[in-house]
Enzyme design. Structure first.
Site, mmCIF file in Angstrom:
data_model
loop_
_atom_site.group_PDB
_atom_site.id
_atom_site.type_symbol
_atom_site.label_atom_id
_atom_site.label_comp_id
_atom_site.label_asym_id
_atom_site.label_seq_id
_atom_site.Cartn_x
_atom_site.Cartn_y
_atom_site.Cartn_z
ATOM 1 C CG ASP A 291 28.850 -15.158 41.805
ATOM 2 O OD1 ASP A 291 29.622 -15.870 42.465
ATOM 3 O OD2 ASP A 291 28.902 -13.914 41.801
ATOM 4 C CD GLU A 338 29.403 -18.170 45.674
ATOM 5 O OE1 GLU A 338 29.712 -18.504 46.839
ATOM 6 O OE2 GLU A 338 28.948 -17.054 45.397
ATOM 7 C CG ASP A 391 36.346 -14.032 44.072
ATOM 8 O OD1 ASP A 391 36.793 -13.216 43.242
ATOM 9 O OD2 ASP A 391 35.129 -14.182 44.277
#
Length: 491
Positions: A291, A338, A391
């Protein structure tokens, strides 16, 4: 049909956190529903199950702010397995607080195992404790101390315990021995049940895809035990904190509050803290998403006293040296970058130098022109494409909220499809040249904005609490997805 080299073949996956599965006591678990979900995925032609970080959360349940980068969340422990072992009686939830009810049951399970004299399990736990001692002992002590102090964060503890003075820690280990042993027992259960789940996934041809946050929660065993690796003052409070500048999700940026790393110190130590952390993730998963990958090239550093992320600045990070250390220890690691948000050439170069797949999100593809990098004609075989992520809004909610001109661009690009959303976007993901196509479970169920997992930058509320029920799956969905995955050469 073959896919990109990283994925070995064209794959399709579903994004659904473990907590989102059906089950009792307020959360999904590692029990029969998780095993059943793997069976459903396999029969629907999916070969990847992607989930969010699995660590123990704070009360807000955010999986990106965990109490440990190694430990598993005890709420995922399957209680039915403990009943089957004879350590617990069968009973329904009897408390309005699922977390407290689960905790009480886990304490009773440990006592039940002792009463049953299950020496084989105790020996397995002893071996587990020894194998994971490098993080487990600190974590168990931290959990016991934190609970003793009413869940107060470690920098508010008495100075001797806050600063890990050896005499104070020795006294705490003696005083809290039972609570420490309980924490170890729970981690043994989590890892044992996870091993069984991963074995079942392997048997059904489903790869497990995890998520590793770049940053660590300030109130965590890791920061307390390794303060010299973080930008903290003498009282243990951050000097700078992590976040991102204003972006798609927020006009003021996002101020996450995580303390930044002392990267120079980590590099001087050969990044061993990071490498041990990654080793744990590779014990759990077949693929791992890193991430906020861009933070390895440069991170957004916000003064701790700043109220928003606007006041931050970009600071270079030693991502190249770190990823070289990863390659030296593990070889080619199944890491996925990511690489969403504000991405610069140095981020792309770092990703490409180490051969890491990036991500494309179709919700971001239609707000400009044909040069938009998220449009399918720009995808690459070693990449991963998503309709949306945890998200994002659901695809149904996203489409309903589009400006009419953008909605027209979506329709034109997709060939004015006759199907209702989310199916045209799901088809676009599956048809993409990207080696992996991932669809959130909410999109497979065609759910609206009421079912989104997270709203970035908004604390509390219903974030991280979404769950589905088996009866929500429409009749024929499994067969429909199996046919679509075959049509687009995914498996």
């Amino acid at each position: 049909m073959s896919g990109g080299g990283f994925w070995q073949r064209r794959r399709a996956g579903v994004l659904a956190h473990l907590s989102s599965l059906p089950g009792e006591a307020g959360s999904g678990s590692l029990g029969r529903h998780a095993h059943g979900f793997i069976d459903w995925l396999a029969d629907a032609g999916f070969s990847v199950w992607q989930m969010l970080p699995l660590g123990p959360t704070h009360d807000d349940l955010c999986p990106y702010q965990c109490l440990s980068v190694h430990a598993g969340d005890a709420r995922f422990i399957d209680q039915e397995a403990l009943e089957a072992a004879g350590w617990l009686p069968r009973e329904s939830q009897s408390s309005h607080d699922p977390r407290r009810w689960r905790q009480e049951r886990l304490c009773r399970a440990r006592a039940g195992r002792a009463a049953a004299g299950d020496e084989a399990s105790m020996a397995e736990e002893a071996a587990f404790r020894q194998r994971h001692a490098h993080w487990l002992e600190d974590y168990a002590l931290y959990v016991a101390l934190r609970r003793e102090k009413g869940e107060a964060p470690w920098w508010e503890w008495p100075t001797a315990e806050r600063d890990r003075e050896e005499a104070a820690l020795a006294a705490a280990r003696e005083r809290l021995a039972d609570a420490i042993d309980q924490a170890v027992f729970e981690q043994f259960l989590f890892f044992s049940q996870w091993e069984a789940l991963r074995r079942h996934a392997g048997e059904r041809g489903v790869a497990l895809f995890g998520d590793m946050p770049l940053f660590v929660a300030h109130d965590s065993a890791d920061v307390w035990a390794h303060r010299d690796y973080f930008q903290l003052d003498e009282a243990g409070r951050p000097r700078t904190v992590a976040g991102v500048p204003p972006d798609y999700f927020s006009d003021t940026g996002q101020r996450w509050g995580n303390p930044h790393y002392e990267w120079a110190r980590m590099q001087a130590d050969g990044f061993h803290w990071w490498l041990d952390r990654l080793a744990t993730q590779l014990e759990l998963f077949d693929f791992v998403r890193l991430d906020h990958f861009r933070g390895l090239a440069a991170y957004w550093s916000i003064p701790a006293e700043a109220e928003t992320a606007r006041d931050g600045q970009w600071v270079p990070a030693p991502g190249r040296a770190f990823l070289a250390a990863v390659a030296d220890r593990f070889g080619r690691v199944p890491l996925v970058a990511e690489d969403l948000g504000f991405i610069t050439e140095d981020v792309e170069a770092l990703r490409d130098t180490f051969g890491l797949p990036g991500m494309k999100v179709l919700h971001f593809a239609f707000d400009s022109d044909a040069d938009n990098p998220y449009l399918p004609h720009h995808h690459v075989s070693d990449g991963a494409v998503y309709t949306g992520t945890h998200d994002n809004d659901t695809t149904v909610g996203w489409y309903r909220g589009l400006d009419p001109a953008v909605a027209e661009r979506v329709a034109a690009y997709l060939g004015y499809p006759g199907e209702e959303m989310p199916w045209p976007l799901i088809r676009a993901a599956l048809a993409s040249v990207a080696g992996l196509a991932v669809v959130p479970m909410q999109d497979l169920l065609a759910l609206d904005s009421d079912h989104r997992m997270n709203i970035p930058g908004v604390a509390g509320g219903d974030n991280w609490r979404w769950r589905f029920q088996w009866e929500w799956l429409p009749e024929g969905l499994q067969q429909r997805m199996a046919e679509m995955n075959r049509l687009y050469g995914r498996g």
